[in-house]
Design a protein around this motif. Structure first.
Motif, PDB file in Angstrom:
ATOM      1  N   GLN A   1       0.579  -0.978  -0.115  1.00  0.00           N
ATOM      2  CA  GLN A   1       0.190  -0.078  -0.574  1.00  0.00           C
ATOM      3  C   GLN A   1       1.042   1.241  -0.259  1.00  0.00           C
ATOM      4  OE1 GLN A   1      -3.551   0.122   2.676  1.00  0.00           O
ATOM      5  NE2 GLN A   1      -3.974   2.460   2.264  1.00  0.00           N
ATOM      6  N   VAL A   2       1.521   1.580   0.495  1.00  0.00           N
ATOM      7  CA  VAL A   2       3.040   2.824   0.770  1.00  0.00           C
ATOM      8  C   VAL A   2       3.471   2.903  -0.666  1.00  0.00           C
ATOM      9  CG1 VAL A   2       2.848   2.604   2.971  1.00  0.00           C
ATOM     10  CG2 VAL A   2       4.373   0.929   2.369  1.00  0.00           C
TER      11      VAL A   2
ATOM     12  N   GLN B   1       2.344   2.031  -3.267  1.00  0.00           N
ATOM     13  CA  GLN B   1       1.119   1.539  -4.156  1.00  0.00           C
ATOM     14  C   GLN B   1       1.929   2.293  -5.702  1.00  0.00           C
ATOM     15  OE1 GLN B   1      -2.360   2.046  -2.451  1.00  0.00           O
ATOM     16  NE2 GLN B   1      -2.961   3.434  -3.397  1.00  0.00           N
ATOM     17  N   ASN B   2       2.494   3.713  -5.494  1.00  0.00           N
ATOM     18  CA  ASN B   2       2.514   4.750  -6.364  1.00  0.00           C
ATOM     19  C   ASN B   2       3.895   4.209  -7.300  1.00  0.00           C
ATOM     20  OD1 ASN B   2      -0.162   6.434  -7.192  1.00  0.00           O
ATOM     21  ND2 ASN B   2       0.344   7.476  -5.531  1.00  0.00           N
TER      22      ASN B   2
ATOM     23  N   GLU C   1       7.712  10.331 -16.750  1.00  0.00           N
ATOM     24  CA  GLU C   1       6.485   8.908 -15.991  1.00  0.00           C
ATOM     25  C   GLU C   1       5.177   8.896 -15.868  1.00  0.00           C
ATOM     26  OE1 GLU C   1       8.336   5.306 -14.778  1.00  0.00           O
ATOM     27  OE2 GLU C   1       9.185   7.610 -15.308  1.00  0.00           O
ATOM     28  N   VAL C   2       5.111  10.347 -15.163  1.00  0.00           N
ATOM     29  CA  VAL C   2       3.051  10.191 -15.076  1.00  0.00           C
ATOM     30  C   VAL C   2       2.163  10.399 -16.064  1.00  0.00           C
ATOM     31  CG1 VAL C   2       3.455  11.212 -12.489  1.00  0.00           C
ATOM     32  CG2 VAL C   2       3.125  12.761 -13.716  1.00  0.00           C
TER      33      VAL C   2
ATOM     34  N   LYS D   1       5.927  13.060  -3.083  1.00  0.00           N
ATOM     35  CA  LYS D   1       4.902  12.735  -2.610  1.00  0.00           C
ATOM     36  C   LYS D   1       3.844  14.288  -2.637  1.00  0.00           C
ATOM     37  CE  LYS D   1       2.574  11.796   1.491  1.00  0.00           C
ATOM     38  NZ  LYS D   1       2.636  11.929   2.877  1.00  0.00           N
ATOM     39  N   LYS D   2       4.166  15.602  -2.449  1.00  0.00           N
ATOM     40  CA  LYS D   2       3.309  16.634  -2.710  1.00  0.00           C
ATOM     41  C   LYS D   2       3.285  16.990  -4.288  1.00  0.00           C
ATOM     42  CE  LYS D   2       1.454  20.248  -0.414  1.00  0.00           C
ATOM     43  NZ  LYS D   2       0.886  20.334   0.258  1.00  0.00           N
TER      44      LYS D   2
ATOM     45  N   LEU E   1       3.544  15.060  -6.624  1.00  0.00           N
ATOM     46  CA  LEU E   1       2.662  13.481  -7.221  1.00  0.00           C
ATOM     47  C   LEU E   1       0.737  14.519  -7.174  1.00  0.00           C
ATOM     48  CD1 LEU E   1       3.838  10.096  -6.993  1.00  0.00           C
ATOM     49  CD2 LEU E   1       4.405  11.548  -8.913  1.00  0.00           C
ATOM     50  N   SER E   2       0.412  15.037  -5.889  1.00  0.00           N
ATOM     51  CA  SER E   2      -0.719  15.891  -5.569  1.00  0.00           C
ATOM     52  C   SER E   2      -1.156  17.189  -6.253  1.00  0.00           C
ATOM     53  CB  SER E   2      -0.812  16.070  -4.337  1.00  0.00           C
ATOM     54  OG  SER E   2      -1.803  16.810  -3.848  1.00  0.00           O
TER      55      SER E   2
ATOM     56  N   GLU F   1      -1.933  15.912 -10.351  1.00  0.00           N
ATOM     57  CA  GLU F   1      -3.141  15.513 -10.020  1.00  0.00           C
ATOM     58  C   GLU F   1      -4.161  16.397 -10.150  1.00  0.00           C
ATOM     59  OE1 GLU F   1      -3.652  12.426 -11.192  1.00  0.00           O
ATOM     60  OE2 GLU F   1      -1.867  12.459 -11.331  1.00  0.00           O
ATOM     61  N   MET F   2      -4.291  17.781  -9.467  1.00  0.00           N
ATOM     62  CA  MET F   2      -5.106  18.631  -8.976  1.00  0.00           C
ATOM     63  C   MET F   2      -4.635  19.263 -10.052  1.00  0.00           C
ATOM     64  SD  MET F   2      -5.288  21.075  -5.663  1.00  0.00           S
ATOM     65  CE  MET F   2      -4.758  19.673  -5.153  1.00  0.00           C
TER      66      MET F   2
ATOM     67  N   GLN G   1      -7.383  18.555 -13.566  1.00  0.00           N
ATOM     68  CA  GLN G   1      -8.334  18.550 -13.971  1.00  0.00           C
ATOM     69  C   GLN G   1      -8.472  19.367 -14.179  1.00  0.00           C
ATOM     70  OE1 GLN G   1     -10.453  16.535 -11.721  1.00  0.00           O
ATOM     71  NE2 GLN G   1      -8.437  15.437 -11.197  1.00  0.00           N
ATOM     72  N   GLU G   2      -8.161  20.455 -15.217  1.00  0.00           N
ATOM     73  CA  GLU G   2      -8.205  21.536 -15.797  1.00  0.00           C
ATOM     74  C   GLU G   2      -7.491  21.025 -17.036  1.00  0.00           C
ATOM     75  OE1 GLU G   2      -9.415  26.260 -14.056  1.00  0.00           O
ATOM     76  OE2 GLU G   2      -7.687  24.974 -12.444  1.00  0.00           O
TER      77      GLU G   2
END
Ligand SMILES: Nc1ncnc2c1ncn2[C@@H]1O[C@H](COP(=O)(O)OP(=O)(O)OP(=O)(O)O)[C@@H](O)[C@H]1O
Ligand SMILES: Nc1ncnc2c1ncn2[C@@H]1O[C@H](COP(=O)(O)OP(=O)(O)OP(=O)(O)O)[C@@H](O)[C@H]1O
Ligand SMILES: Nc1ncnc2c1ncn2[C@@H]1O[C@H](COP(=O)(O)OP(=O)(O)OP(=O)(O)O)[C@@H](O)[C@H]1O
Ligand SMILES: Nc1ncnc2c1ncn2[C@@H]1O[C@H](COP(=O)(O)OP(=O)(O)OP(=O)(O)O)[C@@H](O)[C@H]1O
Ligand SMILES: Nc1ncnc2c1ncn2[C@@H]1O[C@H](COP(=O)(O)OP(=O)(O)OP(=O)(O)O)[C@@H](O)[C@H]1O
Ligand SMILES: Nc1ncnc2c1ncn2[C@@H]1O[C@H](COP(=O)(O)OP(=O)(O)OP(=O)(O)O)[C@@H](O)[C@H]1O
Ligand SMILES: [Mg+2]
Ligand SMILES: [Mg+2]
Ligand SMILES: [Mg+2]
Ligand SMILES: [Mg+2]
Ligand SMILES: [Mg+2]
Ligand SMILES: [Mg+2]
Lengths: 269, 269, 269, 269, 269, 269
Positions: free
Chosen positions: D22-23, D25-26, D203-204, D240-241, D243-244, D247-248, D251-252
Motif C-alpha cells: 500500500q505505501v 502503490q505509486n 513518467e506520470v 509526494k506533494k 504527485l498531488s 493530479e490537481m 483537473q483543468e
C-alpha cells in the motif's frame, strides 16, 4: 457576659465539644487589649447572624502570624455563641484523605449545618486544608473551589450560618481570591510588648517568685526587648511559640531566664 | 408590563422556581436608571428569541464587579420571560462534582431545554463553574470546552433558547475565548453615586427617621464620598456588599452612621 | 450545474442529511464573487477525488475569521458532491466525551468511510475538536495525533476520500503542525464592502422598502463604513454575526438603521 | 539484481505484504541518482545483517523533509531483503491506542521478530509514533523510552534484525536522544532540479505530448525554477506533494502548465 | 546516666528494636564534644516531654550534611528515652509504596503512638520520604501535607509525643515550610578537625600500631589537612563516608595511608 | 588470577548466567591499560565486600560515553566475583512496564539478594531505567526515589551486597542527586589513541594481512588520527561503535580502509 460565657459552655446537639476543647486546652490569656477586642468583634458578628434577616450568612477571617492564637480564639468565639450546631473543620482530621474525600467531608459539614436554625463552622488552617506549598506553588484547586462556593452559598431560607476561618497566609488567600469572600476580617497579632510578655510569664508561673520574674524581665530589657528605643520592634513572638519556649526553659531550673532570653533572641534573628 | 412581570411570576413546567427565588430573595432595588435599562435590554432579547426565526439561539453576558447584582438581575430577567423552561446552572449545586460530572450536569440541562419550544438557561458565575484560579492560572478545560460548544450550539429546528450568563471576570473570559461567543453583553455596575446609595438606605430602613439618614449622608459627604470634587470616584461598592455593611452597622444602634462610613472607607482603601 | 446542485441534494445511504441541513438552514447568500469561487474550487476537488487514480485522498482546509461562514460553505460543498458517504464530524455531538471517546468517534467515521467507494467527511471546527485554549496553551494531544494520522492515512485500495476541515485559528494549526497535512486551503473572508452588505440586507428583507434600505446605507456611509476613504478598512463582520445583528435590530422597528449601525460600530471598536 | 528485486517480491511467512504494498502503490520513480544510491546503501546493510556475526542488530534512519519519499523507500528496501520476517510499524494502525497499547503493539513486533533468523522491521514516522507536538513540546515519553531500548536491544543469540526507521524531524530526534541509537543514517532529499522534475512529469504522463511538456518546463524556467542563476535554490518539493500537484493540475486540462507552476510557486513562498 | 543508657537499652512493648539497632550497628564514636552536646540536648527534650503538661508534643530536627551521623544519633536519643513506644519511620521500608500508601503508613504510626502515654517517633530522611528531587523541583505534596499536619497535631489529652526528624536538606525544608513546625533544631556537623579524625582512626583500628597512625596523620598534614594554616577549612567529611574510606583503604594493607589521603583529597576537590 | 577468572565463570545458584553472557558475547579486548585497571579496581571492591564487616554495602558507578564498554565491563566484574547471587537489572527486560512495575521488579531483585550471604547486582543503564529525556527534562521520579533508597539501604545483618551501576550521563546523575550515593566511581573512556585502535583491528581480523592493516593505519594517520600533532584529540570512538564500523567496512572488501576512515571521520565532525 460574653467573656464569662467562654468559661461556661453548654454542651448541645451537633456541637463537637471535644475537638473544640482540645484546641483551647491551654486557655486564653488576656495579655493585651486586642485579645478582648477580637472576642468582642466575634460576639457582635454572632449577634448579627442571630438577628438580621437580610444576612443569613456571615463570615469572618482570623489571620495573623504562625502561632499567634488564631485557632484558640476562633474556637472560643464559636463556643461562646451557644448555637445548637458548632463544628470544627480541621486538617488534623483529614490526614491521608484524597482531594475528593476532603471536599466531601467539608461539604457534608456545611450541608449538616443547614439543618440547624443557627450554626457556626470553624474552618481552621485554610492553607493546610488547601494543601498549599509555596514551591510551584501547589495547592488543591478542587478544595479551593469548594471553599469558594461554600463560603458564599446562602443557607436555605430560614437557616443561618456563621463561618469563622483561620489562616496565617493572608497574602496567599488574596492571591487565590479566597480573602474577598469574607464579610469581615480580624487580625490576630503576635506578642510584641514587654508588658504583654510579662502577663504571660506571670500567668504560667515560670518563675518561683516576683523577684525572679523581675530579674528575668530586666535581662530581656538588656537584650534589647524593652518597649522603648530601637529594641521596640524586636519582640515578636506568637503566644503558642512563647508557651513552648517557657516549657523548654523550665527544664533547666538554674538557667530559666537565660534560656528564655536565648530562645527569644533566636527568633529575632 | 415587563417591570411588573418581575413581581408576578407564573410557575410552569420545567421552571426551577425555588432556586431562582432564593437568589433574588432580597429583591431588586431600583437605585439607578441603569437597573431599569438592564432589565429592559433583557426583555428585548427575550422578545427576539420568541419572535425571530433566523436566531433560534440568543445569548447575553451579564458582567460587572463582585457583588454588583449580576445573579439577581439575571434571574429576574429569566423569571420575567415566562418561558415554559427556565433553569439556573450554578456552582452552588455542584460542590464536590468531578469535572466530568459537572460537564454532564450542565450538558443535561441544555439537552432538556431542547424539549421545550422556548427556554431560558441562566449560567451563573462562569469563573466558579470553570474552577478558575489566577495562580497558574488553572481552570477546567473540559468545562470550558463544553461551555464553548453549548453556548454556540443551535437548538434543534423548532426550538429556541435564551442563554444568560454571569461573570465578574470578563477579562479572563476574553483571554480564554469565552466572551466572544455571546451575541451581546450587559455591564452591571457597582453603586458609585451618593444618590443611588441614598435610595438603598431608604429602602432598607437602616435609619429610624429621615433626619438620621440625612445626617449619615452628611457624614459620608464629609468622608469624601460626595458626588462632586475628587471624592466623586471614591464611592464604589456592590449592592450585595452594601447590604452586608448595612446589616453589620445595624448591630450597633448607637453608631450606625460611623460604622457604615468606616466600612465604606475600608473598601475605598 | 454545481451551483444548482446545492439546492437539489439527493439523500443517500450513509449521508447524515439532517445535521448537514441544520448547519446550512439559513442558506448561502451570494454576497460576493468569492463565495462562488470557494464553491467552484470545492467542486474541482470533488472531481479530482472522483477521477484521479493517483490521489485517492484529497483534503482541504476552509479557514477564516469567526462567523465568516466556513461551516455552511463546507457543508454545502459536501452536499453538492452527491457522494454515497457524507458525514459531519462536529464538536456539537461530542460534549462531555472524554479524549479517548472523541478519538474513537472520529476514528470510527473514517473507518466507516473506507467502506464506500467515494466519501466526504466534513471535520468542523478543528480548534474546538482539539479542545484548544490559548492559556497554557492547552489542547488534547491525543485528538491532535489522531487527526494528524487520519488526515494523512490513505484509504484502502479502491476507496477514495475527500476531507473538508474548518477552522478560525489557522495560525494555531500551523503552530501545531496541522495545517501542512492539507492538500489545499481556501480562505473564507468576512464581509468588508458596503456592496456585499447591501446584498445581505436586501436578501434578509430587514427593511420594509428600497428607500428605507438606501437611507440605512447612507447612515452607514456617514458612520465611515463607505468603500472609499479611510473608512474602507472599517467594515469587517462575519456573515453569521451580521445575521444576528440584523435580527436584533429588527426588534425595534422604529430604530432599525440606528441599531444596525451601532452594532457594526461596536464591532469596529 | 537488487533493483529488479524490488519488482519481484516473494511473499513469505511473517511478511505483512499488503501494508507494505500500500505505501509503495505509486511506485518508485528514479528521478535522480540519489534514489539509486539510497536503495544501494539499503542493500549493503541488508547484506551486513545477513552475513556479519558480530552485528546481529543493524539500524538505519531514513530522514528528509515531509513527502520526500521516506516511507516508500524504506518499504522498498525492506521488501527487497526477502527476509522471512518483514513488518511495518506505522501510526496508521494505532489511531486511538493508549500509550501503553502502543508500546505493547510495538514491543510485540520486536519480540515476534526474534523468532525468525532474519528480520526487517520498518518503523515509520517516528514523530507520529511518539505523538510529538512542538507546542510544549509534548510527546509520549513511554513510547520514546520503549523505542530507545528496542532499537538498542540485541536479538537473542542466533537471531538477526534490521531496523529501518523514518522521520521528517531529525533535529527533534537528536534533541530527545533518539538519533544516536542508529548505526547509520540516509538522507532522502526533496526534488530540487528541473531535470528531476522532468523525469517525474514524463513518467506520470501529465502532458499529452513531448511539446506540451517542453512548453511547461519553459514556463517553469521563466518562473525562476531553472537550474542556473538564483532560481536554482527555488525548486524544493517532495515527490509526494509533487504527485498531488500533478493530479490537481490534471483537473483543468486547458490550464495544466499554469496550475502546476502556480502550485510550485505557492510552495516556494 | 544518659550516656550509659545508650549502651544498655531495655526492650519494651511497641519498640521496633531491630530497625533501631540496625542503623546504629557501627556504634557512636565520641570524636568531638559536639557529639555529647547533641545527645545531651536530646535528653533534655525527652525530659520536657516526660514532665511538662503544657507541651504534650515536642519536636526536634537533626540536620547536617550527608553522612554526618544524623540517623545514628536520632536513633540513639530515641533508644535512650526508654519510652514504651519507639518507632522509626524510614524510606527504607517504603520502597515501591504509592503516595497514599506512604501517607497511610506514616499516619498509622502516629495514630498508634497516641495509644501510649509516652512515645518517640524518629522520622528519618525527610527528603527521601518526600520523594524530593531538585529537578523541577518535584516532591510528593501529599506526603508533605501529611507531615505538616502530623508534626503539629497535638496528641489526645493525656498522651505525649516526641518527634525526632532528620534531614540533610534543611534549606529545602525551609523553602517548603517544613522547618518551622519544629520546636527546636540540632545541627550535626561533619568531621573537620584532625583531632576528631584521629579519634576515629584509633577507634576503628585502621593502623596496626601507634607509629603507623602517626605517620598517616603526618601525611594528612602534608596534604594540607592540618588544623593550622589555610589547610584548616579543607577537612570536611561525614563520619559515614569516613568509615567507608577507612574500609576501602584497609583492602590494600601496603598502601593504607596513601589511599586514605587520596580518598579525602578526592572529597576536598 | 582475576583476569583469568573472567574466562572460566562457574555457574551458581541465583546467577542469571545467560543475560550476563549475552552482554559480553563479543568479549573484552584489552586495547589499553585502563581496561585492566578498571577490572582490577572492580576486583578490589569485590574483596572489600567479601571481607570488611563495617561495610556490608559497597557500590560503584561505571560511567563513560555511549558505547565505551560499560555494560560489558560491569558484567565481567560481576561474573568474576563468583558470588552465589549475581543479577543484571536492565531496561531491556522492562519494555512496556509501568513505573510501579519497574520499581517492583527492581525492588524484588534487591530483596532476593538479601537472602544470599554475598550478592552482586549490576544495574545497567541508569538513564534508561529512569526513563530520562533531556526535554523537560522528564524522568520517573518514582524509579529515581526507589534507586536512591535501594542504593543506600544496608542489607540485613549478615548479608553483603555489591552494586555495580552503569551510566553514560554522569552529569545528569549528579543533578538529580544519584551520583553521590555511590561509594566509588570508575570512568570507562572511549578509544582515543591509534595504538588502542590497532589492537582492536588486529583482534577482529578486519584485514587479511599485516600489510593491509599497516596501510589502513597509514591512511588514518593521513586523515589526522595520528597520535602526534593536533590530530591527537581527534580520535574518539566507543569500542561498541568501532566494532559496528568494522563490520560495516567489511561489507565492501575492496574498500575496507576507506570506509573505516570515512566512518571515523563522520564521528569526528
Ligand atoms: N490570648 C490568647 N489567644 C490565643 N491563644 C492563647 C491565648 N492565650 C493562651 N493561648 C494559648 O496559646 C495557644 C495558641 O495556639 P493556637 O493553635 O491557637 O495558635 P495558632 O495561631 O492557631 O497557631 P498556628 O499558626 O500554628 O495555627 C493555645 O494553646 C492557646 O490555649
Ligand atoms: N438593583 C439590584 N440589582 C441586583 N441586586 C439587587 C438590587 N437591589 C438589591 N439587590 C440584592 O442585592 C444582592 C445582589 O447579589 P447578587 O448575588 O445578585 O450579586 P452578584 O453580582 O451576583 O454577586 P457575585 O459577584 O458575588 O456573584 C441580592 O441579594 C439582590 O436581592
Ligand atoms: N455566503 C455565505 N456563506 C456562508 N454562510 C452564509 C452565507 N450566506 C448566509 N450564510 C449563513 O451564515 C451563517 C454562517 O455561519 P457558519 O456557522 O457557517 O459560520 P462559521 O464561519 O462556521 O462560524 P464559526 O466561526 O462560529 O464556526 C449560516 O447560518 C449560513 O446559513
Ligand atoms: N523515488 C521515489 N522515492 C520515494 N517515493 C516515490 C518515488 N517516486 C515515486 N514515489 C511515490 O511518492 C510517494 C512518496 O510518499 P511517501 O509517503 O513515501 O513520502 P514520505 O516522505 O514518507 O512522506 P511523509 O513525510 O508524509 O511521511 C509514494 O506514493 C511513492 O510511491
Ligand atoms: N559520633 C557519631 N555520630 C553518628 N554516627 C556515628 C558516630 N560515630 C560513628 N557513627 C557511625 O557512623 C554512621 C553514620 O551514618 P548515618 O546513617 O547515621 O549518617 P546520616 O547522617 O544519617 O547519613 P545520611 O545523610 O546518608 O542519611 C553510622 O554507621 C554510625 O554507627
Ligand atoms: N575492553 C572492552 N571493554 C568493553 N567492551 C568491550 C571491550 N572490548 C570489546 N568489547 C565489546 O564492546 C561492546 C561494548 O558494548 P557495551 O554495551 O558494553 O557498551 P556500553 O558502554 O554499555 O554502551 P551503551 O553506552 O550503549 O550502554 C561489547 O560488545 C563488548 O563485548
Ligand atoms: Mg491554628
Ligand atoms: Mg453572582
Ligand atoms: Mg463553524
Ligand atoms: Mg512517510
Ligand atoms: Mg540518615
Ligand atoms: Mg550499556
Amino acid at each position: 457576659d460574653f467573656m464569662n460565657a467562654l468559661e461556661e459552655v453548654h454542651p448541645a446537639f451537633g456541637v463537637s465539644e471535644e475537638e473544640l476543647l482540645q484546641v483551647i486546652q491551654n486557655g486564653i490569656i488576656h495579655f493585651d487589649l486586642v485579645v478582648d477586642e477580637i472576642l468582642r468583634s466575634g460576639q457582635l458578628l454572632v449577634e448579627q447572624v442571630r438577628t438580621s434577616t437580610r444576612t443569613p450568612l456571615v463570615s469572618v477571617l482570623l489571620h495573623g502570624p504562625a502561632g499567634s492564637g488564631k485557632t484558640a480564639l476562633g474556637a472560643s468565639i464559636a463556643q461562646a455563641s451557644q448555637f445548637p450546631f458548632i463544628k470544627l473543620i480541621s486538617p488534623d482530621g483529614m490526614v491521608g484523605f484524597s482531594e475528593s474525600q476532603k471536599v466531601a467531608a467539608i461539604s457534608k459539614i456545611f450541608s449538616d449545618s443547614y439543618k440547624s436554625p443557627l450554626s457556626v463552622i470553624v474552618v481552621d488552617n485554610l492553607e493546610r486544608l488547601l494543601e498549599w506549598t509555596p514551591i510551584g506553588p501547589r495547592f488543591s484547586n478542587a478544595i479551593l473551589q469548594a471553599l469558594l462556593v461554600l463560603f458564599a452559598r446562602r443557607p436555605p431560607i430560614g437557616r443561618r450560618l456563621f463561618i469563622i476561618a483561620t489562616s496565617s497566609l493572608r497574602p496567599v488567600l488574596t492571591e487565590i481570591g479566597l480573602s474577598e469572600v469574607f464579610d469581615s476580617e480580624l487580625r490576630v497579632p503576635p506578642i510584641s510588648s514587654l508588658a504583654a510578655l510579662e502577663v504571660v510569664l506571670r500567668e504560667v508561673e515560670l518563675f518561683s517568685g516576683e523577684r525572679e520574674r523581675r530579674e528575668a524581665v530586666g535581662m530581656l530589657v538588656d537584650a534589647g526587648f524593652g518597649d522603648q528605643g530601637q529594641g521596640d520592634g524586636k519582640l515578636n513572638v506568637g503566644i503558642k511559640k512563647l508557651l513552648s519556649m517557657v516549657e523548654m526553659a523550665r527544664q533547666e531550673p538554674e538557667n530559666v531566664a537565660q534560656r528564655l532570653t536565648g530562645a527569644l533572641m533566636g527568633l529575632g534573628m
